[in-house]
Each structure stands twice: as C-alpha cells, then as structure tokens.
Design an enzyme around this catalytic site. Structure first.
Site, PDB file in Angstrom:
ATOM      1  N   HIS A  66      35.860 -53.279  40.622  1.00 49.92           N
ATOM      2  CA  HIS A  66      35.762 -52.782  41.301  1.00 49.92           C
ATOM      3  C   HIS A  66      36.352 -51.694  41.697  1.00 49.92           C
ATOM      4  O   HIS A  66      36.930 -51.181  42.013  1.00 49.92           O
ATOM      5  CB  HIS A  66      35.342 -53.100  42.961  1.00 49.92           C
ATOM      6  N   ASP A 109      28.904 -63.851  41.433  1.00 54.15           N
ATOM      7  CA  ASP A 109      28.954 -61.935  41.766  1.00 54.15           C
ATOM      8  C   ASP A 109      30.168 -61.783  42.653  1.00 54.15           C
ATOM      9  O   ASP A 109      30.841 -62.461  42.990  1.00 54.15           O
ATOM     10  CB  ASP A 109      27.321 -60.964  41.740  1.00 54.15           C
ATOM     11  N   SER A 110      30.022 -60.386  42.925  1.00 52.81           N
ATOM     12  CA  SER A 110      31.416 -59.651  44.048  1.00 52.81           C
ATOM     13  C   SER A 110      31.222 -60.369  45.503  1.00 52.81           C
ATOM     14  O   SER A 110      32.244 -60.988  45.860  1.00 52.81           O
ATOM     15  CB  SER A 110      31.013 -58.480  44.001  1.00 52.81           C
TER      16      SER A 110
END
Length: 198
Positions: A66, A109-110
C-alpha cells in the site's frame, strides 16, 4: 441511490471492459471467422481437442504493498498487507507465444476480510534470454471483484494492468490498483501473486 459521479464511473468501467474484450478477441488476420478459435474461447475449452498448450493454473496470493503517500501512518498500522489466499485457472499460449488466462481467486483483503475475484487476463510475452525460458509479460485483466468495503459488498467490474516475470511453469504476477477516487484514501496498491502452471 447512485450519484451522477457513481453512474459515470460505472459507465466508464463498462466501456473499458467492452473495449478490452473487443481488442483481445480481434485477430490480425481478417479471414478468421470461427469464434471458437479466439483466445478466450480456446482457454475455456475442456474437450478432447483441447490443445496441449492449454494448462491448469494454481494461484497463491501473499502480499499487497500500500502506497505510503496514499495512506496515513495510522491507517497503515491497521492495514493487512499479507493477502494470503489462492485460486484456480486455465491459461493458453497462442501461436505468437502470448498468454490468455481465466481465473478465480479468493484472498484476505487489507481489512482481513474475504475478497473474491474472477476474470480474464491477456499478456504479451517477451523473452529475457535467448535460452533458459525466462520471460516477462505485460497486459491487462478484466475481472469482477467482491469485497465488503466497496459498493456495499456488491460485485463490481474492473480493468487492471498486470505484469509478470518467470517461465512457462511458474510466474510472479503483479497487478496495480490505482487510486480511483480522489476523495477516498483507497487505491495505489501493488499486489503480488505466484502462478504455477501444470
């Protein structure tokens, strides 16, 4: 209720998907008339006439970087970058050595929630060495994604760039998710996936 901006985003995505599908399915030679001979249709074939170049693929997801300029330090402390997961697919090399693939993946996911993806990818492949089979690829993927924090958990379409390095049996794939909305601190993510072909 969708705002005009949201509706415009859906329209742009639909147009991109249509453009990608048309570009990939078009052939350089105009005399090809059989739709079953197109890359996507050949990748989907499972009958006894399936070419030997068509392989089953296993996908293993592991990491998503990210962008540190997009996310604050407080956000980054909460973000999961170990996107563990996997999937299954089929891939086919055409007469030019380029790769067409279909796939289904599930990852964490994040936010450490399930994220599901299914789609079609096309890569133009280039040798890195004249011998040894090492190569790199660049291309696009058209896919449908479902995750809880986008579009109220409803599946949505996307077109994303992809790149790879490796050989015909194993590739390291990378895809980039841009920051699509300036008012949201989401996007600018580089995801890495390993693909093994059998």
């Amino acid at each position: 209720m969708h705002t005009p901006a949201t509706t415009r985003h859906y329209g742009i995505r639909a147009l991109l998907l249509l453009t990608l599908a048309t570009a990939i399915s078009c052939r350089a030679d105009d005399d090809v008339a059989d739709p079953a001979d197109e890359p996507l249709m050949r990748t989907l074939r499972l009958d006894e006439d399936t070419p030997k170049a068509l392989r089953w693929d296993l996908y293993f997801s592991g990491y998503a970087y990210h962008d540190r300029a997009t996310y604050s330090k407080a956000q980054l402390r909460k973000i999961n970058e170990m996107t563990l997961g996997g999937g299954l697919g089929r891939s086919l090399r055409d007469e030019r050595g380029n790769e067409s693939a279909i796939f289904v993946l599930g990852i964490r996911d994040s936010n450490e929630r399930p994220q599901w993806m299914a789609g079609y990818a096309y890569q133009w492949m280039f040798p890195l060495k004249s011998q040894g089979g090492l190569e790199y690829g660049i291309g696009l993927s058209a896919l449908v994604i479902r995750r809880h924090d986008w579009h109220d958990g409803r599946p949505f379409p996307a077109v994303l760039p992809i790149a790879s390095i490796g050989g015909r049996s194993a590739q390291l794939l990378a895809t980039y998710v841009p920051r699509l909305a300036m008012f949201k601190k989401k996007g600018n993510v580089l995801s890495l996936v390993l693909k093994f072909s059998m």
